[in-house]
Design an enzyme around this catalytic site. Structure first.
Site, mmCIF file in Angstrom:
data_model
loop_
_atom_site.group_PDB
_atom_site.id
_atom_site.type_symbol
_atom_site.label_atom_id
_atom_site.label_comp_id
_atom_site.label_asym_id
_atom_site.label_seq_id
_atom_site.Cartn_x
_atom_site.Cartn_y
_atom_site.Cartn_z
ATOM 1 N N CYS A 1 1.646 31.153 -17.700
ATOM 2 C CA CYS A 1 1.057 32.030 -18.724
ATOM 3 C C CYS A 1 1.159 33.501 -18.342
ATOM 4 O O CYS A 1 1.016 34.375 -19.192
ATOM 5 C CB CYS A 1 -0.423 31.688 -18.925
ATOM 6 S SG CYS A 1 -0.733 29.997 -19.489
ATOM 7 N N CYS B 1 -6.383 27.392 -19.722
ATOM 8 C CA CYS B 1 -5.116 27.157 -20.414
ATOM 9 C C CYS B 1 -4.718 25.698 -20.209
ATOM 10 O O CYS B 1 -5.353 24.955 -19.455
ATOM 11 C CB CYS B 1 -4.024 28.092 -19.897
ATOM 12 S SG CYS B 1 -3.533 27.790 -18.186
ATOM 13 N N HIS C 1 -35.965 66.266 -27.738
ATOM 14 C CA HIS C 1 -35.508 65.118 -28.516
ATOM 15 C C HIS C 1 -36.506 63.970 -28.502
ATOM 16 O O HIS C 1 -36.527 63.154 -29.428
ATOM 17 C CB HIS C 1 -34.141 64.664 -27.987
ATOM 18 C CG HIS C 1 -33.052 65.663 -28.271
ATOM 19 N ND1 HIS C 1 -32.088 65.999 -27.346
ATOM 20 C CD2 HIS C 1 -32.798 66.416 -29.367
ATOM 21 C CE1 HIS C 1 -31.271 66.900 -27.870
ATOM 22 N NE2 HIS C 1 -31.695 67.177 -29.087
ATOM 23 N N CYS D 1 1.571 34.117 0.271
ATOM 24 C CA CYS D 1 1.017 35.466 0.112
ATOM 25 C C CYS D 1 1.341 35.997 -1.283
ATOM 26 O O CYS D 1 2.347 35.640 -1.894
ATOM 27 C CB CYS D 1 1.560 36.406 1.177
ATOM 28 S SG CYS D 1 3.360 36.545 1.204
ATOM 29 N N HIS E 1 -3.432 56.939 -14.181
ATOM 30 C CA HIS E 1 -4.502 57.928 -14.349
ATOM 31 C C HIS E 1 -4.062 59.056 -15.278
ATOM 32 O O HIS E 1 -2.922 59.500 -15.232
ATOM 33 C CB HIS E 1 -4.884 58.499 -12.980
ATOM 34 C CG HIS E 1 -6.087 59.388 -13.002
ATOM 35 N ND1 HIS E 1 -7.322 58.958 -13.432
ATOM 36 C CD2 HIS E 1 -6.250 60.692 -12.650
ATOM 37 C CE1 HIS E 1 -8.196 59.952 -13.336
ATOM 38 N NE2 HIS E 1 -7.557 61.015 -12.874
ATOM 39 N N HIS F 1 7.042 30.246 -4.316
ATOM 40 C CA HIS F 1 6.682 28.826 -4.352
ATOM 41 C C HIS F 1 6.665 28.311 -5.788
ATOM 42 O O HIS F 1 7.139 27.199 -6.074
ATOM 43 C CB HIS F 1 5.308 28.619 -3.692
ATOM 44 C CG HIS F 1 4.793 27.215 -3.798
ATOM 45 N ND1 HIS F 1 5.298 26.182 -3.054
ATOM 46 C CD2 HIS F 1 3.804 26.670 -4.584
ATOM 47 C CE1 HIS F 1 4.662 25.064 -3.355
ATOM 48 N NE2 HIS F 1 3.751 25.339 -4.289
ATOM 49 N N CYS G 1 -10.372 57.452 -17.958
ATOM 50 C CA CYS G 1 -9.754 58.785 -17.928
ATOM 51 C C CYS G 1 -8.950 59.070 -19.190
ATOM 52 O O CYS G 1 -8.767 60.219 -19.581
ATOM 53 C CB CYS G 1 -8.890 58.945 -16.687
ATOM 54 S SG CYS G 1 -7.679 57.627 -16.448
ATOM 55 N N CYS H 1 -39.246 55.431 -25.331
ATOM 56 C CA CYS H 1 -40.194 54.995 -26.355
ATOM 57 C C CYS H 1 -40.654 53.562 -26.062
ATOM 58 O O CYS H 1 -39.825 52.665 -25.856
ATOM 59 C CB CYS H 1 -39.527 55.081 -27.722
ATOM 60 S SG CYS H 1 -40.568 54.494 -29.075
ATOM 61 N N CYS I 1 -39.473 51.264 -29.380
ATOM 62 C CA CYS I 1 -38.086 50.869 -29.663
ATOM 63 C C CYS I 1 -37.146 51.117 -28.497
ATOM 64 O O CYS I 1 -35.956 50.802 -28.590
ATOM 65 C CB CYS I 1 -37.571 51.597 -30.902
ATOM 66 S SG CYS I 1 -37.385 53.390 -30.661
#
Length: 808
Positions: free
Chosen positions: A253, A166, A65, A208, A764, A225, A324, A42, A45
């Site tokens: 945190c 923070c 519709h 790492c 999942h 560390h 899911c 439309c 709208c």
């Protein structure tokens, strides 16, 4: 053009950035821009409507519709949009693969051609091929085409987690400037890993990260560390962009955080943000990828691919990214006759009669849309462009001489439905994985509210089929006085005993003993002794409590609780639960008796109007899922203002040793009749919602001044009129207990929702549903296949939710 309505285009304007533009899909059904007739958007709208018609005139049995939207709103002009996939260029086998310099995304324009034509519904749906040459119309059409679709808007908004700064990022102290090795030469300070590297923003140490999904290695030296130095803030190299965004983690945190001064802090180590290129995935992207790649078996015990099935009631739902939990729950609901009969037959009639201007904001419209999409069979067809299975999928292990890999459906995208549900819930509005049980509870709550607003008889609405009563009986062993209380419920939560076998699986997981469903129900029903202060004896005494069914629902949902807390996070345990997959569950012996002749009620039961408040359903489900008894959860929520699970859990840990922690909640006569006087501000807020001052005062009086409960009370008491006044408490007529006490109470398993992953908030979900003609069918997002009996029985032992239908 010879269209008398075309001049109104001069008054129309292109969509604003914040405006929803439904250009991909009809708001009333799942017809999309990819279908031959396209979608009418439309120009007034920006609603999207399907055009399953010939030249704008209704074909027999067709959808219309877009025309209905015109008839309801009077909006004449629309642009029809059709999307056609471009053929993919063939790649030469000798062509070298692209190097990964950055993580990019293929644009929509690269994949599709778009055909856009203006239509006038005021002229009966007439197409106006030349109208787009009008500069004003062209600007509006371009605005629609270039705008972010409503589905994409919802997706982007959901992905934008509220990551904040923070105290540790705001008050970061750094060592004197020092340079780190250039890209390609940098490696962990404690091992040789060169990917998944985290830079300590305090001292510049490279460590790492932890091992992650998708083959991303890690030995956790960044965490080491932090434990050694207490330097809390690190940034992941490879995720830094020229705009100054990056993956930042605060170990103190234990959350992803924002560093407003990231460019300045990185410059301390010789890193120029302006020339950085993103080459690695963020934690959020890896989380999404992990959840999408958790794959349930799609082969049978012989390694053959399970057979895809198509037809009515066999339509898959595409994964929107961690959706899911929604797909599995919705599939299970629309497998029930009560949901099918409520929403499918009236789908077209509702589209014509619904007074809501924007169907995407109407829950009833979206439920009808889902019913039509899932049950009509209209969209259940093989996808024209098949997506390859995940690397982890067992479909990739099928031998070359076996049958070719199956072709699945493209799946419907429930974007509008998810966005609408998420509008009023902070968790379901995100793209993070959620708890299927919590989603079911919340969806039923929304459906009840929607029915209350429309003054619909609740007993005629689908949520009613889950409702039943539980009877709590308490007897003092000293005076033999008894107390009965009946609570309304919609899910049976059962605690599953955890017993280790002493064995381990090949991947070092603990093997647990199998437990029968009957054993869990017996444990729920058995008598338990508690310490109790009897109001008649006026002393500490022993009491016996017992939980029974006060009534039985038409549809019984059982939620087995198999969790343990690990670092304050509930972790799922794979305890096998033996349930009657194809047999019958009989519950007759668990029906309560109610007050018996000769039993003497304890005083509290005689107090008029004493009732428990309505507890936060989501928080109750989370707390019970962690293994806390119901009465403790209720006490915790009462003590913490009925707020949220985290606050209540803290209270529980602080009051674990209270001697009366397991006593039933004593209700005083003043509970329902007294409370703080309603403030003028509260009355004004309710008046702004359209209620009268008398109604507002009455609602606040009935809910002890709780605004949220007052709103609920007003919607559930539409009979409260302008003459409603605050009076002394008068006993209300007893509310009938939902469900039925008719015996025998026999149930057969209709569906089970299974979950793979360490926590209900990751991993999942899939649904197994028993279809009348096909037997068990697996709904794994868009993949709908006929399930083999062995996999059903295997997953049935580890399911997260069981849905039983009452046998006739």
């Amino acid at each position: 053009m010879a269209c008398t309505h075309f001049p109104i285009a001069a008054r129309l304007i292109p969509p604003k950035i914040s405006q929803a533009v439904h250009r991909e899909e009809c708001t009333e059904c799942f017809d999309s821009q990819d279908m031959p007739q396209g979608i009418d958007v439309c120009l007034h709208c920006f609603n999207g409507g399907c055009v399953d018609e010939q030249d704008g005139h209704g074909a027999e049995g067709g959808r219309h519709h877009a025309r209905i939207h015109f008839e309801k709103t009077g909006h004449q002009l629309a642009v029809n949009i059709r999307r056609v996939r471009k053929p993919r260029p063939q790649t030469d086998n000798d062509e070298p693969p692209l190097k990964r310099l950055a993580i990019g995304e293929e644009r929509e324009e690269d994949q599709y051609d778009f055909i856009r034509t203006v239509r006038c519904w005021g002229c009966g749906g007439k197409l106006l091929p030349d109208a787009i040459s009008n500069l004003r119309v062209a600007a509006i059409v371009d605005g629609i085409s270039e705008s972010m679709s409503s589905a994409r808007q919802s997706e982007v908004k959901a992905w934008e987690e509220e990551i904040t700064a923070c105290e540790h990022t705001l008050t970061l102290h750094q060592t004197p400037p020092s340079a780190i090795p250039p890209s390609g030469l940098a490696h962990c300070s404690k091992c040789d890993l060169t990917e998944n590297l985290w830079l300590c923003l305090a001292c510049g140490s490279l460590g790492c990260g932890r091992k992650q999904h998708g083959g991303v290695g890690g030995n956790g030296h960044g965490l080491e560390h932090y434990l050694e130095t207490k330097h809390p803030v690190s940034v992941k190299l490879g995720t830094i962009t020229p705009e100054g965004s990056a993956d930042i983690f605060c170990y103190d945190c234990d959350e992803s955080r924002l560093d407003p001064e990231l460019a300045f802090h990185l410059a301390n180590f010789g890193i120029n943000v302006a020339i950085q290129t993103k080459t690695q995935k963020t934690l959020t992207e890896l989380q999404i990828e992990q959840n999408l790649h958790f794959d349930f078996s799609l082969t049978d015990e012989r390694g053959r691919a399970l057979e895809p099935v198509f037809g009515k009631g066999l339509t898959g739902l595409a994964n929107l990214g961690n959706s899911c939990y929604l797909a599995s729950t919705v599939q299970a609901l629309f497998a029930l006759p009560q949901f099918q009969n409520r929403y499918l037959p009236s789908a077209e009639l509702h589209a014509m009669l619904c007074p809501v201007k924007d169907p995407s904001q109407c829950l009833d419209c979206q439920m009808h849309k889902l019913a039509d999409g899932l049950l009509s069979g209209r969209y259940s067809k093989p996808a024209s462009h098949q997506t390859p299975p995940p690397v982890s999928s067992d479909l990739n292990t099928i031998s070359d001489d076996a049958m070719p890999a199956p072709t699945f459906q493209a799946g419907l995208k429930p974007s509008m439905f998810k966005a609408l549900i998420g509008k009023s819930h902070p968790e379901f509005s995100t793209m993070r994985q959620q708890d299927a049980s919590e989603f079911l509870t919340y969806l039923l709550q929304l459906l009840r509210r929607d029915g209350q607003r429309k003054s619909v008889d609740a007993s005629m609405e689908p949520p009613h089929i889950f409702e039943f009563g539980t009877e709590q009986r308490l007897q003092c062993k000293k005076c033999n006085g008894v107390r009965y209380r009946v609570d309304e419920n919609e899910i049976v939560g059962i605690n599953v005993p955890v017993r280790e076998t002493g064995k381990m699986t090949e991947d070092a997981k603990i093997v647990y003993e199998s437990v029968t469903l009957e054993e869990c129900l017996e444990a729920l029903h058995e008598e338990e002794e508690i310490d109790y202060r009897c109001p008649r004896c006026k002393t500490e005494a022993q009491a016996v409590t017992q939980t029974s069914f006060a009534s039985f629902p038409d549809v019984l949902v059982i939620s087995p609780k198999k969790f343990q807390l690990v670092n304050w996070v509930p972790q799922k345990l794979d305890v096998p639960l033996i349930v009657p997959i194809d047999g019958t569950l009989v519950l007759d012996k668990y029906l309560g008796t109610g007050q018996q002749e000769g039993e003497d009620l304890l005083p509290e039961d005689a107090l008029e109007g004493a009732t428990l408040p309505e507890f936060n359903a989501t928080a109750m489900s989370q707390l019970e899922g962690m293994g806390f008894p119901t009465v403790r959860c209720q006490k915790a929520l009462l003590a913490t203002g009925n707020s949220d699970a985290e606050t209540a859990m803290q209270w529980l840990f602080e009051h674990m040793e209270d001697p009366d922690i397991d006593e039933l909640i004593a209700l005083g006569s003043a509970t329902a009749s007294t409370g703080p006087e309603a403030s003028p501000e509260q009355i004004s807020m309710l008046s702004d919602m359209g209620f009268t001052q008398a109604q507002a005062k009455k609602a606040l009086h009935e809910t002890a001044g709780n605004m949220e409960r007052a709103v609920e009370w007003l919607f559930s008491h539409p009979e409260a009129d302008d003459d409603a006044v605050v009076e002394e408490h008068v006993p209300a007529p007893a509310k009938p207990i939902p469900g039925s006490t008719v015996l025998p109470a026999k149930y057969t398993l209709k569906a089970l929702i299974s979950h793979k992953g360490p926590s209900v908030h990751s991993g999942h979900y899939v649904a197994h549903i028993k279809e009348p003609e096909l037997g068990w069918v697996l709904f794994n997002d868009e993949k709908v296949v006929k399930a083999d009996q062995e996999s059903v029985e295997s997953l049935g032992k580890l399911a997260y939710l069981y849905v039983f239908e009452k046998a006739l």
